[in-house]
Write a protein that holds these residues in place. Structure first.
Motif, PDB file in Angstrom:
ATOM      1  N   TYR A  50       0.865  -1.179   0.000  1.00  0.00           N
ATOM      2  CA  TYR A  50       0.000   0.000   0.000  1.00  0.00           C
ATOM      3  C   TYR A  50       0.898   1.224   0.000  1.00  0.00           C
ATOM      4  O   TYR A  50       1.779   1.366   0.850  1.00  0.00           O
ATOM      5  CB  TYR A  50      -0.889   0.012   1.248  1.00  0.00           C
ATOM      6  CG  TYR A  50      -1.674   1.299   1.431  1.00  0.00           C
ATOM      7  CD1 TYR A  50      -1.191   2.315   2.251  1.00  0.00           C
ATOM      8  CD2 TYR A  50      -2.882   1.505   0.775  1.00  0.00           C
ATOM      9  CE1 TYR A  50      -1.892   3.500   2.417  1.00  0.00           C
ATOM     10  CE2 TYR A  50      -3.585   2.698   0.930  1.00  0.00           C
ATOM     11  CZ  TYR A  50      -3.083   3.689   1.748  1.00  0.00           C
ATOM     12  OH  TYR A  50      -3.777   4.865   1.904  1.00  0.00           O
ATOM     13  N   TYR A  51       0.690   2.092  -0.967  1.00  0.00           N
ATOM     14  CA  TYR A  51       1.460   3.333  -1.009  1.00  0.00           C
ATOM     15  C   TYR A  51       0.504   4.483  -1.287  1.00  0.00           C
ATOM     16  O   TYR A  51      -0.295   4.428  -2.216  1.00  0.00           O
ATOM     17  CB  TYR A  51       2.546   3.296  -2.100  1.00  0.00           C
ATOM     18  CG  TYR A  51       3.303   4.593  -2.162  1.00  0.00           C
ATOM     19  CD1 TYR A  51       2.970   5.575  -3.085  1.00  0.00           C
ATOM     20  CD2 TYR A  51       4.324   4.868  -1.251  1.00  0.00           C
ATOM     21  CE1 TYR A  51       3.632   6.790  -3.101  1.00  0.00           C
ATOM     22  CE2 TYR A  51       4.981   6.082  -1.266  1.00  0.00           C
ATOM     23  CZ  TYR A  51       4.639   7.043  -2.197  1.00  0.00           C
ATOM     24  OH  TYR A  51       5.291   8.244  -2.204  1.00  0.00           O
ATOM     25  N   SER A  52       0.610   5.543  -0.510  1.00  0.00           N
ATOM     26  CA  SER A  52      -0.282   6.684  -0.716  1.00  0.00           C
ATOM     27  C   SER A  52       0.309   7.945  -0.115  1.00  0.00           C
ATOM     28  O   SER A  52       1.104   7.901   0.837  1.00  0.00           O
ATOM     29  CB  SER A  52      -1.631   6.387  -0.046  1.00  0.00           C
ATOM     30  OG  SER A  52      -2.496   7.499  -0.110  1.00  0.00           O
ATOM     31  N   LEU A  53      -0.103   9.061  -0.674  1.00  0.00           N
ATOM     32  CA  LEU A  53       0.135  10.332  -0.003  1.00  0.00           C
ATOM     33  C   LEU A  53      -0.897  10.443   1.128  1.00  0.00           C
ATOM     34  O   LEU A  53      -1.903   9.720   1.135  1.00  0.00           O
ATOM     35  CB  LEU A  53      -0.042  11.502  -0.977  1.00  0.00           C
ATOM     36  CG  LEU A  53       0.688  11.413  -2.327  1.00  0.00           C
ATOM     37  CD1 LEU A  53       0.512  12.730  -3.090  1.00  0.00           C
ATOM     38  CD2 LEU A  53       2.137  11.081  -2.152  1.00  0.00           C
ATOM     39  N   TYR A  54      -0.648  11.380   2.060  1.00  0.00           N
ATOM     40  CA  TYR A  54      -1.568  11.520   3.186  1.00  0.00           C
ATOM     41  C   TYR A  54      -1.734  12.984   3.538  1.00  0.00           C
ATOM     42  O   TYR A  54      -0.767  13.751   3.601  1.00  0.00           O
ATOM     43  CB  TYR A  54      -1.031  10.760   4.408  1.00  0.00           C
ATOM     44  CG  TYR A  54      -1.964  10.827   5.598  1.00  0.00           C
ATOM     45  CD1 TYR A  54      -1.854  11.852   6.530  1.00  0.00           C
ATOM     46  CD2 TYR A  54      -2.975   9.874   5.768  1.00  0.00           C
ATOM     47  CE1 TYR A  54      -2.728  11.938   7.609  1.00  0.00           C
ATOM     48  CE2 TYR A  54      -3.846   9.946   6.843  1.00  0.00           C
ATOM     49  CZ  TYR A  54      -3.716  10.976   7.756  1.00  0.00           C
ATOM     50  OH  TYR A  54      -4.586  11.048   8.820  1.00  0.00           O
ATOM     51  N   LEU A  55      -2.993  13.356   3.766  1.00  0.00           N
ATOM     52  CA  LEU A  55      -3.285  14.704   4.278  1.00  0.00           C
ATOM     53  C   LEU A  55      -4.297  14.550   5.401  1.00  0.00           C
ATOM     54  O   LEU A  55      -5.345  13.910   5.217  1.00  0.00           O
ATOM     55  CB  LEU A  55      -3.862  15.586   3.158  1.00  0.00           C
ATOM     56  CG  LEU A  55      -4.312  16.987   3.564  1.00  0.00           C
ATOM     57  CD1 LEU A  55      -3.122  17.848   3.999  1.00  0.00           C
ATOM     58  CD2 LEU A  55      -5.045  17.681   2.412  1.00  0.00           C
ATOM     59  N   GLY A  56      -3.985  15.086   6.567  1.00  0.00           N
ATOM     60  CA  GLY A  56      -4.897  14.935   7.702  1.00  0.00           C
ATOM     61  C   GLY A  56      -4.829  16.128   8.627  1.00  0.00           C
ATOM     62  O   GLY A  56      -4.248  17.169   8.289  1.00  0.00           O
TER      63      GLY A  56
END
Lengths: 456, 276
Positions: free
Chosen positions: B131-137
């Protein structure tokens, strides 16, 4: 079999079309025929004819160089060889290579296949194309998106490898050399040399902890990252003894002197390419090629270093060095090399990966595995950061490496403009470092710099 | 001040060791005399007997080492629980936090690694599904003790943000950016103990929006980047909870500029780069 023959002839037609249109399709010819064939028949690889001997070459670095070296030497020795020289090393590339190496009646044209295989593709290739020999150059950290860490790649390789495959493994790489212990193997290596060290100077060393019990490893000697010899004082795991080992690297007389007494020409000075050469020699000797045949063939082989260019314009030394963005070990070795160039230097870093940027954002983690500390030297007077989205990140990383902020220049968006920040002084070597997907930009930057010097 | 890094010899994937390096350098910049103690796998951790240790850090590691680390830390399970209760700061990045759940299961072999059981979740690992993803939180402002709503100016004062950087703060939360690259996800109810709320990307596991664990001063997240370098405001918050009154970051202006650029980029991206 109907599906197979449909796939076979569709692949052949595609290969023919790629040949006719080679000026337009470029590298697609190394992949597209196989892609078409596998789409029609997913079992294509198990049915296409193949030579009696399959030699596979895999590993993180050096696959292409080593594959080409082995293929060239076998050809020079009079063998009929096919190879995926154009470099597509995934299942579609292997399918294309075997397709091109088959007659229209699905008979092999050659006796030996030398195939470069991407480690990640092992599960899609080895169950269908059983290698008789597998040479592993090395296993190190690669793209974190795909490959996680070298133990993951090792496990992928050994999961799919046939039990009767003969392994040619690097004894100085304890991760690669631990592949599938039950298979027959030959280890190759390089004895301790005078410039080896007793401590790893890189951020990345995947063998600080024993890969078996987790205790701290003791280094016998280290070349770079985890390459060298080491042992675990807790469980006894240690680097295996090399069966084929270089005793001396004679840079002056340009030869490799082996422990066995055999001698071969030294074709390239970089330690990475020396390992590639030793790997090829180990495989070829295991295969049964005579020492003098290998030696004679090596005499006429050059390793084309397209990653590097050096020129002098009006007394100003310009170096263009390519690296692989997102791959910390590759970046580190490029930085280590340029930092060792004698004298005052200014560097332009254009290491962003444009493919990653198209996907939204480059992952920054590799910056913190790359040894930018090599650039923290007083004779490196200026570092210009070129690019689009990572300039501040790279600047931060350089500052964390101890490089004074005053020596760091954030460029404009275009490296051909950023060269205006170079000082044109014959006492200063100007170095352009660029990502391998920025070759065109790197060459253009170099040309603009040459033009600027000539106009100055 | 003392901080402890656990198992850096192997828990150092994805540049994670720079979380501790950056924290150490930032604490120095803030005028503190900080000593970093590095403990290897078979050494007795200092936090067991040294009450001066303010923060304990563990980063990303291989799956094999994760099993060894879980086995080693199991013997200290009760002391670890006590330390968390006492408010000692634990910071865990990447897959390190999985060790503090109940177990990790490899979904191909169905082998299970017994873990510390500090929190009621477990991890499921699929080695063939990266699993690879950018993240914004977001990290909520009610994590800042004694801060009320509509207190951007209070937060910015706490974090030592000058007028130039007030745009980085909002009334509700500070933004968190990063990346995820992993073979495993966590499953369990973290609705009362999450660390970040996810705007783009996924939380504890795919399909969820609550990321990580936050309990007293226990912080665990899958985010890499490294976390503290990519999130200077969160780093300042962490330093503040370590008792630093006026936290100053190492190379602060560059760190904030990089953060601002990334934040702008992540906010503008359409969404397919974020796998939820």
């Amino acid at each position: 079999m109907f599906k197979f023959y449909m796939a076979f002839f569709a692949g052949k037609l595609t290969a023919f079309a790629c040949l006719i249109m080679k000026n337009f399709v470029h590298r697609a010819g190394s992949n597209l025929p196989g892609k078409v064939a596998l789409k029609i028949d997913p079992e294509f690889l198990s049915k296409i004819s193949r030579p009696n001997i399959i030699i596979a070459v895999t590993g993180t670095n050096g696959k292409t160089t080593t594959t080409n070296m082995i293929a060239d030497i076998l050809l020079k020795c009079g063998n009929r060889v096919i190879t995926n020289r154009l470099g597509s090393n995934i299942n579609t590339g292997i399918a294309t290579c075997l397709l091109n190496g088959s007659t229209l009646s699905n008979k092999p044209k050659a006796d030996i296949a030398v195939l470069e295989v991407d480690e990640r593709s092992s599960l899609r290739i080895y169950p269908y194309v059983h290698p008789n020999y597998l040479l592993v150059t090395n296993l190190s950290r690669d793209s974190l998106k795909r490959n996680a860490h070298p133990f993951f790649n090792r496990d992928l390789i050994q999961k799919s490898l046939p039990d009767d495959c003969m392994l040619i493994l690097n004894s100085d790489d304890l991760i690669a050399s631990s592949i599938k212990q039950e298979n027959n193997r030959i280890y190759y290596g390089i004895d301790q040399q005078v410039d080896d060290v007793n401590e790893c100077m890189n951020l990345i060393n995947d063998l600080r902890a024993c890969p078996r019990c987790g205790a701290m490893m003791k280094i016998d000697f280290c070349r770079y990252n985890h390459i060298g010899r080491m042992h675990c004082p807790q469980c006894g795991l240690s680097s295996p003894k090399a069966d084929v080992s270089v005793k001396t690297i004679d840079y002056i007389h340009r030869k490799l002197i082996f422990v066995s007494g055999e001698e071969y020409p030294l074709i390239n000075d970089s330690i990475f390419n020396i390992y590639n050469e030793v790997a090829a020699i180990a495989l070829l000797r295991t295969f049964g090629i005579a020492e003098n045949h290998i030696s004679n063939a090596l005499d006429s082989i050059q390793i084309a270093d397209s990653r590097y260019n050096e020129t002098v314009v009006k007394g100003i030394h310009i170096i263009r060095q390519m690296t692989k963005g997102q791959i910390a070990t590759a970046c580190s070795s490029a930085l280590k090399y340029i930092s060792s160039i004698p004298g005052r230097k200014e560097i332009l870093l254009n290491i962003e990966d444009p493919r990653e940027q198209k996907l939204g954002s480059e992952n920054t983690a590799y910056l913190y595995e790359t040894d930018f500390e090599f650039l923290n030297r007083p004779e490196i007077e200026k570092i210009i950061i070129s690019g689009h989205s990572l300039k501040e990140d790279i600047s931060l990383r350089l500052q964390l490496a101890g490089i004074p902020k005053d020596n760091i220049y954030i460029g404009l968006n275009n490296p051909t403009d950023d060269i205006s920040l170079f000082d044109l002084d014959p006492a200063i070597t100007l170095i352009i470092v660029h990502d391998n997907y920025q070759i065109h930009s790197g060459i253009l930057t170099e040309q603009y710099l040459i033009k600027r010097i000539n106009e100055n | 001040m003392k901080i402890e890094g656990l198992f850096e010899e192997a828990a150092n994937l994805y540049g994670d060791r720079f979380n501790l390096r950056y924290l150490e350098e930032s604490l120095h910049c803030s005028g503190l005399n900080v000593k970093v103690l590095h403990t290897s796998l078979y050494e007795r951790p200092n936090f067991l007997y040294d009450s001066e240790i303010k923060l304990i850090y563990l980063g990303s590691m291989t799956e094999h080492f994760q099993a060894l680390a879980a086995k080693q830390l199991l013997q200290y399970k009760e002391i670890i629980k006590q330390k968390i209760n006492d408010g000692v700061i634990f910071l865990l990045t990447g897959n390190a936090g999985e060790i503090f759940g109940e177990y990790i299961e490899d979904m191909d072999s169905h082998e299970r690694i017994e873990c510390l059981g500090v929190y009621p979740y477990h991890a499921e690992r699929h080695m063939m599904e990266r699993y690879y993803s950018l993240y914004l939180g977001n990290f909520a402002i009610n994590n800042f003790h004694n801060i009320t709503r509509n207190s951007t100016s209070e937060i910015s004062k706490l974090l030592g943000l000058g007028a130039d950087n007030l745009d980085l703060c909002s009334d509700e939360a500070i933004k968190i950016v990063g990346f995820k690259a992993q073979f495993s996800h966590s499953f369990g109810d973290n609705s009362k103990q999450y660390l970040f709320t996810t705007e783009k990307g996924c939380g504890f596991h795919r399909g969820t929006k609550l990321e990580g664990i936050h309990d007293k001063n226990f912080y665990s997240t899958y985010l890499i980047g490294p976390l503290l370098i990519l999130n200077p405001l969160f780093t300042k918050y962490l330093m503040h909870s370590m008792g630093v009154q006026d936290p100053i970051l190492a190379h602060e202006s560059t760190a904030l500029n990089a953060y601002r650029n990334r934040l702008r980029n992540f906010c503008n991206l359409e969404g397919h780069e974020f796998l939820d």
